[in-house]
Design a protein around this motif. Structure first.
Motif, PDB file in Angstrom:
ATOM      1  N   THR A 233       0.822  -1.264  -0.167  1.00  0.00           N
ATOM      2  CA  THR A 233      -0.055  -0.253  -0.009  1.00  0.00           C
ATOM      3  C   THR A 233       0.868   1.264   0.040  1.00  0.00           C
ATOM      4  O   THR A 233       0.407   2.415  -0.293  1.00  0.00           O
ATOM      5  CB  THR A 233      -0.907   0.062   1.263  1.00  0.00           C
ATOM      6  N   GLY A 234       2.031   1.185   0.508  1.00  0.00           N
ATOM      7  CA  GLY A 234       2.869   2.162   0.364  1.00  0.00           C
ATOM      8  C   GLY A 234       3.145   2.544  -1.068  1.00  0.00           C
ATOM      9  O   GLY A 234       3.251   4.111  -1.317  1.00  0.00           O
TER      10      GLY A 234
ATOM     11  N   TYR B  33       0.411   5.058  -2.089  1.00  0.00           N
ATOM     12  CA  TYR B  33       0.624   6.559  -1.611  1.00  0.00           C
ATOM     13  C   TYR B  33       1.726   6.945  -2.519  1.00  0.00           C
ATOM     14  O   TYR B  33       1.795   8.236  -2.884  1.00  0.00           O
ATOM     15  CB  TYR B  33       0.912   6.405  -0.115  1.00  0.00           C
ATOM     16  N   ARG B  34       2.701   6.325  -2.768  1.00  0.00           N
ATOM     17  CA  ARG B  34       3.831   6.928  -3.518  1.00  0.00           C
ATOM     18  C   ARG B  34       3.477   7.241  -5.062  1.00  0.00           C
ATOM     19  O   ARG B  34       3.772   8.030  -5.519  1.00  0.00           O
ATOM     20  CB  ARG B  34       4.874   5.828  -3.750  1.00  0.00           C
TER      21      ARG B  34
ATOM     22  N   VAL C 190       5.849  11.891   0.252  1.00  0.00           N
ATOM     23  CA  VAL C 190       4.825  11.195   0.352  1.00  0.00           C
ATOM     24  C   VAL C 190       4.052  11.269   1.687  1.00  0.00           C
ATOM     25  O   VAL C 190       2.682  10.999   1.718  1.00  0.00           O
ATOM     26  CB  VAL C 190       5.120   9.491   0.172  1.00  0.00           C
ATOM     27  N   SER C 191       4.650  11.428   2.600  1.00  0.00           N
ATOM     28  CA  SER C 191       3.959  11.499   3.888  1.00  0.00           C
ATOM     29  C   SER C 191       2.898  12.718   3.944  1.00  0.00           C
ATOM     30  O   SER C 191       1.978  12.617   4.445  1.00  0.00           O
ATOM     31  CB  SER C 191       4.887  11.879   5.054  1.00  0.00           C
TER      32      SER C 191
ATOM     33  N   SER D 275      -0.084  11.458   2.168  1.00  0.00           N
ATOM     34  CA  SER D 275      -0.871  10.467   2.696  1.00  0.00           C
ATOM     35  C   SER D 275      -1.587  11.060   4.365  1.00  0.00           C
ATOM     36  O   SER D 275      -1.981  10.447   4.867  1.00  0.00           O
ATOM     37  CB  SER D 275       0.084   9.342   3.479  1.00  0.00           C
TER      38      SER D 275
ATOM     39  N   ARG E  51      -6.756   9.103   1.721  1.00  0.00           N
ATOM     40  CA  ARG E  51      -6.776   7.845   2.411  1.00  0.00           C
ATOM     41  C   ARG E  51      -8.239   7.042   2.155  1.00  0.00           C
ATOM     42  O   ARG E  51      -8.026   5.797   2.028  1.00  0.00           O
ATOM     43  CB  ARG E  51      -6.511   8.117   3.844  1.00  0.00           C
TER      44      ARG E  51
ATOM     45  N   GLY F 215       1.467  -1.946   5.197  1.00  0.00           N
ATOM     46  CA  GLY F 215       1.414  -0.377   5.001  1.00  0.00           C
ATOM     47  C   GLY F 215       1.567   0.038   6.397  1.00  0.00           C
ATOM     48  O   GLY F 215       2.309  -0.242   7.255  1.00  0.00           O
ATOM     49  N   ARG F 216       0.448   1.097   6.841  1.00  0.00           N
ATOM     50  CA  ARG F 216       0.496   1.925   8.090  1.00  0.00           C
ATOM     51  C   ARG F 216      -0.751   1.627   8.710  1.00  0.00           C
ATOM     52  O   ARG F 216      -0.883   1.677  10.015  1.00  0.00           O
ATOM     53  CB  ARG F 216       0.598   3.251   7.940  1.00  0.00           C
ATOM     54  N   ASP F 217      -2.070   1.452   8.063  1.00  0.00           N
ATOM     55  CA  ASP F 217      -3.226   1.416   8.583  1.00  0.00           C
ATOM     56  C   ASP F 217      -3.846   0.098   8.374  1.00  0.00           C
ATOM     57  O   ASP F 217      -5.049   0.106   8.413  1.00  0.00           O
ATOM     58  CB  ASP F 217      -4.038   2.467   8.185  1.00  0.00           C
ATOM     59  N   ILE F 218      -3.232  -0.989   7.846  1.00  0.00           N
ATOM     60  CA  ILE F 218      -3.862  -2.180   7.431  1.00  0.00           C
ATOM     61  C   ILE F 218      -4.699  -2.903   8.560  1.00  0.00           C
ATOM     62  O   ILE F 218      -5.788  -3.075   8.350  1.00  0.00           O
ATOM     63  CB  ILE F 218      -2.855  -3.119   6.847  1.00  0.00           C
TER      64      ILE F 218
ATOM     65  N   ARG G 172       9.529  10.873   8.488  1.00  0.00           N
ATOM     66  CA  ARG G 172       8.344  10.013   8.147  1.00  0.00           C
ATOM     67  C   ARG G 172       7.473   9.426   9.165  1.00  0.00           C
ATOM     68  O   ARG G 172       6.353   9.395   9.574  1.00  0.00           O
ATOM     69  CB  ARG G 172       8.816   8.895   7.036  1.00  0.00           C
TER      70      ARG G 172
ATOM     71  N   ASP H 284       3.791  10.450   9.969  1.00  0.00           N
ATOM     72  CA  ASP H 284       2.914   8.982  10.179  1.00  0.00           C
ATOM     73  C   ASP H 284       2.109   8.907  11.359  1.00  0.00           C
ATOM     74  O   ASP H 284       1.278   8.440  11.475  1.00  0.00           O
ATOM     75  CB  ASP H 284       4.050   7.739   9.676  1.00  0.00           C
TER      76      ASP H 284
ATOM     77  N   ARG I 271      -0.005  12.293  12.561  1.00  0.00           N
ATOM     78  CA  ARG I 271      -1.230  12.827  11.612  1.00  0.00           C
ATOM     79  C   ARG I 271      -2.612  12.563  12.375  1.00  0.00           C
ATOM     80  O   ARG I 271      -2.884  11.521  12.792  1.00  0.00           O
ATOM     81  CB  ARG I 271      -0.997  12.090  10.115  1.00  0.00           C
TER      82      ARG I 271
HETATM   83  O1   DC Z   1       5.926   1.784   3.173  1.00  0.00           O
HETATM   84  P1   DC Z   1       6.259   3.023   2.582  1.00  0.00           P
HETATM   85  O2   DC Z   1       7.713   3.595   2.952  1.00  0.00           O
HETATM   86  O3   DC Z   1       6.595   2.770   0.932  1.00  0.00           O
HETATM   87  O4   DC Z   1       5.096   4.083   2.565  1.00  0.00           O
HETATM   88  C1   DC Z   1       5.438   5.225   1.829  1.00  0.00           C
HETATM   89  C2   DC Z   1       4.401   6.230   2.917  1.00  0.00           C
HETATM   90  O5   DC Z   1       3.227   6.204   2.465  1.00  0.00           O
HETATM   91  C3   DC Z   1       4.655   6.416   4.293  1.00  0.00           C
HETATM   92  O6   DC Z   1       5.487   7.537   4.594  1.00  0.00           O
HETATM   93  C4   DC Z   1       3.374   6.461   4.918  1.00  0.00           C
HETATM   94  C5   DC Z   1       2.354   6.301   3.833  1.00  0.00           C
HETATM   95  N1   DC Z   1       1.446   4.977   3.806  1.00  0.00           N
HETATM   96  C6   DC Z   1       0.503   5.248   4.446  1.00  0.00           C
HETATM   97  O7   DC Z   1       0.121   6.460   5.270  1.00  0.00           O
HETATM   98  N2   DC Z   1      -0.421   4.267   4.839  1.00  0.00           N
HETATM   99  C7   DC Z   1      -0.145   3.203   4.167  1.00  0.00           C
HETATM  100  N3   DC Z   1      -1.137   2.081   4.308  1.00  0.00           N
HETATM  101  C8   DC Z   1       0.877   3.051   3.570  1.00  0.00           C
HETATM  102  C9   DC Z   1       2.009   4.028   3.499  1.00  0.00           C
END
Ligand code: DC
Length: 232
Positions: free
Chosen positions: A36-37, A40-41, A105-106, A109, A115, A135-138, A186, A190, A193
């Motif tokens: 999922t990153g 967002y990228r 990217v942050s 996101s 989102r 990811g971050r919020d899975i 980041r 992250d 936020r």
């Molecule tokens: O995993 P990554 O470093 O490729 O993710 C890039 C950016 O995307 C990271 O700084 C935060 C954001 N991100 C997010 O907010 N939610 C996700 N599910 C995945 C990534």
């Protein structure tokens, strides 16, 4: 090997090896992997290319209006034996990993409407079958009922060092101090936020891999899957 549809959610700090272990798991279990990153990228790359970001400010209204024109897909490149991310049909796998995208990217996101759209696309992917998504919020937002949730982390110096070596190996310019700053920045954005901040879900297992090899980490996750009777 696996008996049922399983959803594995891997969240955690940036550059701690989530995608590497997620890919290995997907391969071993013959299930899909979604980065999922990379999504967002890809949105960030789109925004940069269309001049929707200047002086660390995103033109949110324009980016939100552009979302229906953004299509992100994944495909396995058999020749290079790796997953590739496509933005509107163009492979952007290399470009989305460069510093220009990493350092914006942050910001992208943090945008709630971005989102919301990406979470919807991610849930749609989950309807298709078993998968491992990182990811971050899975585990907290996208799949709160995931069968296994892992929250990965490692010290910031270890993460910066790994990222530095990865870029050097690819022949890309790399400055350790800049990378360390990017990793910390980041983490800060992250985790603080307002929209879906990075946090460990209550039922996620913590995996600090600062002192673990890739194999040890992989084995640890396989043991958790077995403990939960998700695989034999
Ligand atoms: O995993 P990554 O470093 O490729 O993710 C890039 C950016 O995307 C990271 O700084 C935060 C954001 N991100 C997010 O907010 N939610 C996700 N599910 C995945 C990534």
């Amino acid at each position: 090997m696996n008996k049922q549809k399983i959803v594995i959610a891997i969240d955690g700090h940036s550059s701690c090896g989530k995608s590497t272990v997620a890919k290995d798991l997907a391969k071993a279990l013959s299930i899909a992997y979604v980065d999922t990153g990379a999504m967002y990228r890809s949105v960030t790359l789109y925004a940069l290319r269309h001049n929707l970001i200047s002086n660390n400010q995103v033109d949110e209204a324009a980016l939100i209006a552009a979302l229906p024109h953004i299509k992100i897909t994944f495909a396995f490149n058999a020749e290079q034996k790796k997953n590739e991310t496509f933005l509107n049909g163009e492979s952007v796998e290399a470009e989305i990993r460069q510093m220009e995208v990493s350092s914006h990217v942050s910001l992208v996101s943090t945008i709630g409407a971005v989102r919301k759209q990406l979470v919807e696309w991610q849930r749609d992917m989950g309807k298709e079958g078993s998968l491992v998504m990182d990811g971050r919020d899975i585990g907290t937002v996208v799949f709160p009922n995931a069968d296994l949730k892992i929250f990965m982390t490692a010290s910031d110096e270890v993460r910066a060092q790994r990222r530095y070596e990865e870029l050097r190996q690819k022949g890309q310019a790399a400055d350790f101090a800049e990378i360390l700053h990017n990793v910390r920045e980041r983490d800060r954005i992250d985790s603080t936020r307002a929209e879906s901040p990075l946090r460990q879900a209550d039922d996620a297992l913590l995996l600090d891999n600062s002192n673990l090899s890739m194999q040890e980490q992989f084995d640890w996750i396989m043991t958790q899957l077995r403990n939960k009777k998700l695989i034999d």
